[in-house]
Design a protein around this motif. Sequence first.
Motif, PDB file in Angstrom:
ATOM      1  N   SER A  35      28.310  43.366  19.795  1.00 53.05           N
ATOM      2  CA  SER A  35      29.352  44.213  19.935  1.00 53.05           C
ATOM      3  C   SER A  35      29.578  45.126  20.290  1.00 53.05           C
ATOM      4  N   SER A  36      28.771  46.437  19.678  1.00 56.12           N
ATOM      5  CA  SER A  36      28.752  47.885  19.768  1.00 56.12           C
ATOM      6  C   SER A  36      27.785  48.191  20.788  1.00 56.12           C
ATOM      7  N   ALA A  37      26.721  47.691  21.448  1.00 56.87           N
ATOM      8  CA  ALA A  37      25.976  47.518  22.435  1.00 56.87           C
ATOM      9  C   ALA A  37      26.199  48.032  23.704  1.00 56.87           C
ATOM     10  N   PRO A  38      26.091  48.445  24.914  1.00 56.51           N
ATOM     11  CA  PRO A  38      26.532  48.015  25.729  1.00 56.51           C
ATOM     12  C   PRO A  38      25.379  47.448  26.370  1.00 56.51           C
ATOM     13  N   PHE A  39      24.471  46.513  26.063  1.00 59.40           N
ATOM     14  CA  PHE A  39      23.724  45.954  27.113  1.00 59.40           C
ATOM     15  C   PHE A  39      24.004  44.263  26.089  1.00 59.40           C
ATOM     16  N   ILE A  40      23.622  43.102  26.528  1.00 61.87           N
ATOM     17  CA  ILE A  40      23.271  42.030  25.394  1.00 61.87           C
ATOM     18  C   ILE A  40      21.682  41.656  26.012  1.00 61.87           C
ATOM     19  N   VAL A  41      20.738  40.827  25.505  1.00 68.14           N
ATOM     20  CA  VAL A  41      20.817  39.968  25.214  1.00 68.14           C
ATOM     21  C   VAL A  41      20.303  38.469  25.476  1.00 68.14           C
ATOM     22  N   ARG A  42      20.048  37.762  26.784  1.00 69.47           N
ATOM     23  CA  ARG A  42      20.745  36.303  27.015  1.00 69.47           C
ATOM     24  C   ARG A  42      19.515  35.609  27.142  1.00 69.47           C
ATOM     25  N   GLU A  43      19.441  33.936  26.520  1.00 68.85           N
ATOM     26  CA  GLU A  43      18.659  33.277  27.199  1.00 68.85           C
ATOM     27  C   GLU A  43      18.774  32.988  28.482  1.00 68.85           C
ATOM     28  N   GLU A  44      18.007  32.739  29.426  1.00 71.78           N
ATOM     29  CA  GLU A  44      17.416  31.750  31.072  1.00 71.78           C
ATOM     30  C   GLU A  44      17.028  30.752  31.337  1.00 71.78           C
ATOM     31  N   ASN A  45      17.816  30.196  31.805  1.00 69.94           N
ATOM     32  CA  ASN A  45      17.560  29.221  31.929  1.00 69.94           C
ATOM     33  C   ASN A  45      16.944  28.685  34.157  1.00 69.94           C
ATOM     34  N   THR A  46      17.091  29.329  34.520  1.00 67.28           N
ATOM     35  CA  THR A  46      16.694  29.071  35.799  1.00 67.28           C
ATOM     36  C   THR A  46      14.753  28.790  36.079  1.00 67.28           C
ATOM     37  N   GLY A  47      14.964  29.133  35.134  1.00 67.15           N
ATOM     38  CA  GLY A  47      12.999  29.482  35.652  1.00 67.15           C
ATOM     39  C   GLY A  47      12.510  30.397  35.841  1.00 67.15           C
ATOM     40  N   SER A  48      13.234  31.702  35.746  1.00 65.80           N
ATOM     41  CA  SER A  48      13.123  32.613  36.967  1.00 65.80           C
ATOM     42  C   SER A  48      12.674  34.121  35.648  1.00 65.80           C
ATOM     43  N   ALA A  49      12.931  33.930  34.037  1.00 68.91           N
ATOM     44  CA  ALA A  49      12.334  33.955  32.771  1.00 68.91           C
ATOM     45  C   ALA A  49      12.836  33.319  31.943  1.00 68.91           C
ATOM     46  N   ASP A  50      12.326  33.800  30.776  1.00 72.49           N
ATOM     47  CA  ASP A  50      13.277  33.385  29.419  1.00 72.49           C
ATOM     48  C   ASP A  50      14.023  33.707  28.896  1.00 72.49           C
ATOM     49  N   LEU A  51      14.322  35.298  29.284  1.00 73.16           N
ATOM     50  CA  LEU A  51      14.863  36.226  28.258  1.00 73.16           C
ATOM     51  C   LEU A  51      15.517  37.167  29.563  1.00 73.16           C
ATOM     52  N   ILE A  52      17.019  37.812  29.979  1.00 74.26           N
ATOM     53  CA  ILE A  52      17.148  38.497  30.982  1.00 74.26           C
ATOM     54  C   ILE A  52      17.893  39.758  29.724  1.00 74.26           C
ATOM     55  N   ALA A  53      17.835  41.225  30.060  1.00 74.71           N
ATOM     56  CA  ALA A  53      18.195  42.131  28.981  1.00 74.71           C
ATOM     57  C   ALA A  53      19.233  42.865  30.150  1.00 74.71           C
ATOM     58  N   GLU A  54      20.320  42.843  29.676  1.00 77.54           N
ATOM     59  CA  GLU A  54      21.400  43.387  30.613  1.00 77.54           C
ATOM     60  C   GLU A  54      22.479  43.991  30.313  1.00 77.54           C
ATOM     61  N   TRP A  55      22.677  45.690  31.317  1.00 77.82           N
ATOM     62  CA  TRP A  55      24.099  46.119  30.901  1.00 77.82           C
ATOM     63  C   TRP A  55      25.813  45.430  30.720  1.00 77.82           C
ATOM     64  N   LYS A  56      26.447  45.402  30.289  1.00 79.56           N
ATOM     65  CA  LYS A  56      27.809  44.699  29.707  1.00 79.56           C
ATOM     66  C   LYS A  56      28.731  45.066  30.579  1.00 79.56           C
ATOM     67  N   ILE A  57      28.344  45.065  32.319  1.00 77.00           N
ATOM     68  CA  ILE A  57      28.977  45.573  32.910  1.00 77.00           C
ATOM     69  C   ILE A  57      29.901  44.537  33.087  1.00 77.00           C
ATOM     70  N   VAL A  58      30.218  43.132  33.394  1.00 76.56           N
ATOM     71  CA  VAL A  58      31.663  42.746  33.587  1.00 76.56           C
ATOM     72  C   VAL A  58      32.073  42.431  32.564  1.00 76.56           C
ATOM     73  N   ASP A  59      31.178  42.728  31.415  1.00 77.14           N
ATOM     74  CA  ASP A  59      32.382  42.898  29.912  1.00 77.14           C
ATOM     75  C   ASP A  59      33.820  43.254  29.865  1.00 77.14           C
ATOM     76  N   ALA A  60      34.615  42.943  29.698  1.00 77.83           N
ATOM     77  CA  ALA A  60      36.143  43.305  29.815  1.00 77.83           C
ATOM     78  C   ALA A  60      36.055  44.530  28.410  1.00 77.83           C
ATOM     79  N   GLY A  61      35.381  44.446  27.723  1.00 73.34           N
ATOM     80  CA  GLY A  61      35.529  45.569  26.374  1.00 73.34           C
ATOM     81  C   GLY A  61      34.991  46.795  27.385  1.00 73.34           C
ATOM     82  N   TRP A  62      33.485  46.659  27.772  1.00 72.51           N
ATOM     83  CA  TRP A  62      33.021  47.316  28.463  1.00 72.51           C
ATOM     84  C   TRP A  62      32.879  47.432  29.468  1.00 72.51           C
TER      85      TRP A  62
END
Length: 170
Positions: A35-62
Amino acid sequence: MGWLDWMSGAKAPKEGVTPAVATDLHKALLAVNRSSAPFIVREENTGSADLIAEWKIVDAGWYEIFGRAHLTKVARVLLRLDEIQKEVRSCDEIWSVEWHTGVPNLSASGEYFRGQQTSIEFGAGYAFTEELQYGQVYRYRFSTKELKSPLQDIVSNHGWRWRPVAFGKL
């Protein structure tokens, strides 16, 4: 690791480490989330990638922090795990951000980039503090290196190679 690898941002596997199986590396990359990191790594299920790392820009806390920093671009790093080659291929996506009444709106219409890029946004704000003293009230620095470095270390420590991809398929 050669000159071309260094220039491209490639990172060799840690010497003496037996390459982990893909599922273990996948779990380790997801375990970087906190929760203290400004980015998140998440699974990607569209086939373009296995994982996506991105800034939490749309996260209400960030997003208030990102908005206060007047961030104009955000990066996403697409990751593909190749168990045969024991490498993680990465590709950057850079998106323009527009702020509307303090809420971020990601836009691909103005500017969009895909490939390998280093981007740094930094700044500071000065105003009167609660103690009525003039001084720095916030300081920020968002760099693609801050997003990628922890991921590259995890990949290398698991005996895999980090290989940036600028063109073509991940």
